[in-house]
Design a protein around this motif. Structure first.
Motif, PDB file in Angstrom:
ATOM      1  N   THR A   1       0.542  -0.765  -0.066  1.00 10.65           N
ATOM      2  CA  THR A   1      -0.156  -0.330  -0.157  1.00 10.65           C
ATOM      3  C   THR A   1       0.952   1.438   0.180  1.00 10.65           C
ATOM      4  O   THR A   1       2.082   1.485   1.113  1.00 10.65           O
ATOM      5  N   GLY A   2       0.542   2.291  -0.585  1.00 12.14           N
ATOM      6  CA  GLY A   2       1.035   3.598  -0.872  1.00 12.14           C
ATOM      7  C   GLY A   2       1.874   4.100  -2.274  1.00 12.14           C
ATOM      8  O   GLY A   2       2.250   3.176  -2.767  1.00 12.14           O
ATOM      9  N   GLU A   3       2.666   5.409  -2.285  1.00 15.65           N
ATOM     10  CA  GLU A   3       3.029   5.536  -3.123  1.00 15.65           C
ATOM     11  C   GLU A   3       4.639   4.937  -3.139  1.00 15.65           C
ATOM     12  O   GLU A   3       5.084   4.962  -4.021  1.00 15.65           O
ATOM     13  N   ASN A   4       5.214   4.389  -1.897  1.00 13.07           N
ATOM     14  CA  ASN A   4       6.607   4.166  -1.881  1.00 13.07           C
ATOM     15  C   ASN A   4       6.321   3.062  -3.085  1.00 13.07           C
ATOM     16  O   ASN A   4       7.642   2.066  -3.880  1.00 13.07           O
ATOM     17  N   ALA A   5       4.942   2.204  -2.734  1.00 14.46           N
ATOM     18  CA  ALA A   5       5.149   0.742  -2.741  1.00 14.46           C
ATOM     19  C   ALA A   5       5.180   0.614  -4.339  1.00 14.46           C
ATOM     20  O   ALA A   5       5.335  -0.011  -4.820  1.00 14.46           O
ATOM     21  N   VAL A   6       4.411   1.577  -5.166  1.00 14.64           N
ATOM     22  CA  VAL A   6       3.805   2.222  -6.323  1.00 14.64           C
ATOM     23  C   VAL A   6       5.402   1.947  -6.622  1.00 14.64           C
ATOM     24  O   VAL A   6       5.335   1.643  -7.488  1.00 14.64           O
ATOM     25  N   ILE A   7       6.085   3.392  -6.165  1.00 12.66           N
ATOM     26  CA  ILE A   7       7.698   3.214  -7.025  1.00 12.66           C
ATOM     27  C   ILE A   7       8.472   2.567  -7.250  1.00 12.66           C
ATOM     28  O   ILE A   7       9.033   1.740  -7.789  1.00 12.66           O
ATOM     29  N   VAL A   8       8.913   1.767  -6.189  1.00 13.00           N
ATOM     30  CA  VAL A   8       9.092   0.594  -6.342  1.00 13.00           C
ATOM     31  C   VAL A   8       8.937  -0.338  -7.118  1.00 13.00           C
ATOM     32  O   VAL A   8       9.372  -1.001  -7.829  1.00 13.00           O
ATOM     33  N   ASN A   9       7.159  -0.651  -7.167  1.00 18.53           N
ATOM     34  CA  ASN A   9       7.308  -2.082  -7.808  1.00 18.53           C
ATOM     35  C   ASN A   9       6.809  -1.245  -9.591  1.00 18.53           C
ATOM     36  O   ASN A   9       7.027  -1.938 -10.411  1.00 18.53           O
ATOM     37  N   SER A  10       6.626  -0.532  -9.821  1.00 12.69           N
ATOM     38  CA  SER A  10       6.553   0.442 -10.850  1.00 12.69           C
ATOM     39  C   SER A  10       8.222   0.066 -12.126  1.00 12.69           C
ATOM     40  O   SER A  10       8.344  -0.091 -13.261  1.00 12.69           O
ATOM     41  N   LYS A  11       9.013  -0.152 -10.374  1.00 12.27           N
ATOM     42  CA  LYS A  11      10.545  -0.428 -11.339  1.00 12.27           C
ATOM     43  C   LYS A  11      10.231  -2.016 -11.663  1.00 12.27           C
ATOM     44  O   LYS A  11      11.354  -2.428 -12.799  1.00 12.27           O
ATOM     45  N   LYS A  12      10.251  -3.224 -12.001  1.00 12.23           N
ATOM     46  CA  LYS A  12       9.773  -4.296 -11.225  1.00 12.23           C
ATOM     47  C   LYS A  12       8.842  -4.771 -12.182  1.00 12.23           C
ATOM     48  O   LYS A  12       9.190  -5.759 -12.470  1.00 12.23           O
ATOM     49  N   ALA A  13       7.958  -4.582 -12.154  1.00 11.55           N
ATOM     50  CA  ALA A  13       6.844  -4.783 -13.594  1.00 11.55           C
ATOM     51  C   ALA A  13       7.528  -4.924 -14.975  1.00 11.55           C
ATOM     52  O   ALA A  13       8.136  -4.133 -15.658  1.00 11.55           O
ATOM     53  N   ASP A  14       6.563  -5.831 -15.832  1.00 17.30           N
ATOM     54  CA  ASP A  14       6.454  -5.761 -17.117  1.00 17.30           C
ATOM     55  C   ASP A  14       5.388  -5.044 -17.940  1.00 17.30           C
ATOM     56  O   ASP A  14       5.507  -4.380 -18.560  1.00 17.30           O
ATOM     57  N   PHE A  15       4.599  -5.686 -16.851  1.00 16.29           N
ATOM     58  CA  PHE A  15       2.770  -4.572 -17.015  1.00 16.29           C
ATOM     59  C   PHE A  15       2.351  -3.845 -15.770  1.00 16.29           C
ATOM     60  O   PHE A  15       2.755  -4.401 -14.401  1.00 16.29           O
ATOM     61  N   ILE A  16       1.340  -2.855 -16.172  1.00 10.46           N
ATOM     62  CA  ILE A  16       1.246  -1.942 -14.718  1.00 10.46           C
ATOM     63  C   ILE A  16       0.009  -1.559 -15.572  1.00 10.46           C
ATOM     64  O   ILE A  16       0.141  -1.271 -17.163  1.00 10.46           O
ATOM     65  N   VAL A  17      -1.422  -2.312 -14.689  1.00 12.88           N
ATOM     66  CA  VAL A  17      -2.415  -1.908 -15.404  1.00 12.88           C
ATOM     67  C   VAL A  17      -3.842  -1.651 -13.942  1.00 12.88           C
ATOM     68  O   VAL A  17      -3.215  -1.802 -13.102  1.00 12.88           O
ATOM     69  N   GLY A  18      -4.005  -0.491 -14.558  1.00 16.87           N
ATOM     70  CA  GLY A  18      -5.121  -0.050 -13.777  1.00 16.87           C
ATOM     71  C   GLY A  18      -5.942   0.812 -14.386  1.00 16.87           C
ATOM     72  O   GLY A  18      -5.915   1.094 -15.456  1.00 16.87           O
TER      73      GLY A  18
END
Length: 135
Positions: free
Chosen positions: A53-70
């Protein structure tokens, strides 16, 4: 393939995305990041493999993802009644991941020319886009 699903408010769109992806593409690893705990909990309950949950989780996981969906608001600063911070929106927009955005007309963001479709049809369309890259 690493899928990052980002959602806010009650997590309803994210929940539908998780369930549909898990049903049709069960081998994919889904990380669910909510802008609040209710959204994260809804996506985890639907079957996401990981959640945060939260801003830092978005920032960290956006760097690792192949797809971002929402919903499309995840790339608009201050969208979702202010839940999407400028840092979240910028990180998602600048990520090397493929972004698959659900066109939702709310929170002062209107997508011109968007035909009326049910949320389930929009979610299915997003999952179909992921499937094109997976196969």
């Amino acid at each position: 393939m690493k899928i990052l699903i980002v959602d806010g408010q009650g997590g309803g769109i994210g929940k539908q995305l998780v369930a549909c992806i898990k049903q049709q593409l069960p081998s994919l690893v889904i990380t669910a990041v909510g802008t609040n705990t209710a959204a994260t909990a809804a996506m985890l309950k639907a079957g996401a493999d990981n959640g945060a949950t939260g801003e830092n989780a978005v920032i960290v996981n956006s760097k690792k993802a192949d797809f971002i969906v929402g919903p499309i608001g995840i790339v608009v600063a201050d969208a979702m009644l202010g839940e999407i911070t400028p840092a979240m929106a910028a990180t998602i927009a600048q990520s090397n991941a493929k972004r698959i955005l659900i066109p939702v007309n709310n929170c002062d963001n209107i997508i011109a020319g968007m035909p009326e479709k049910s949320m389930s049809a929009l979610v299915q369309s997003a999952v179909n886009e992921i499937a094109k890259f997976v196969s």
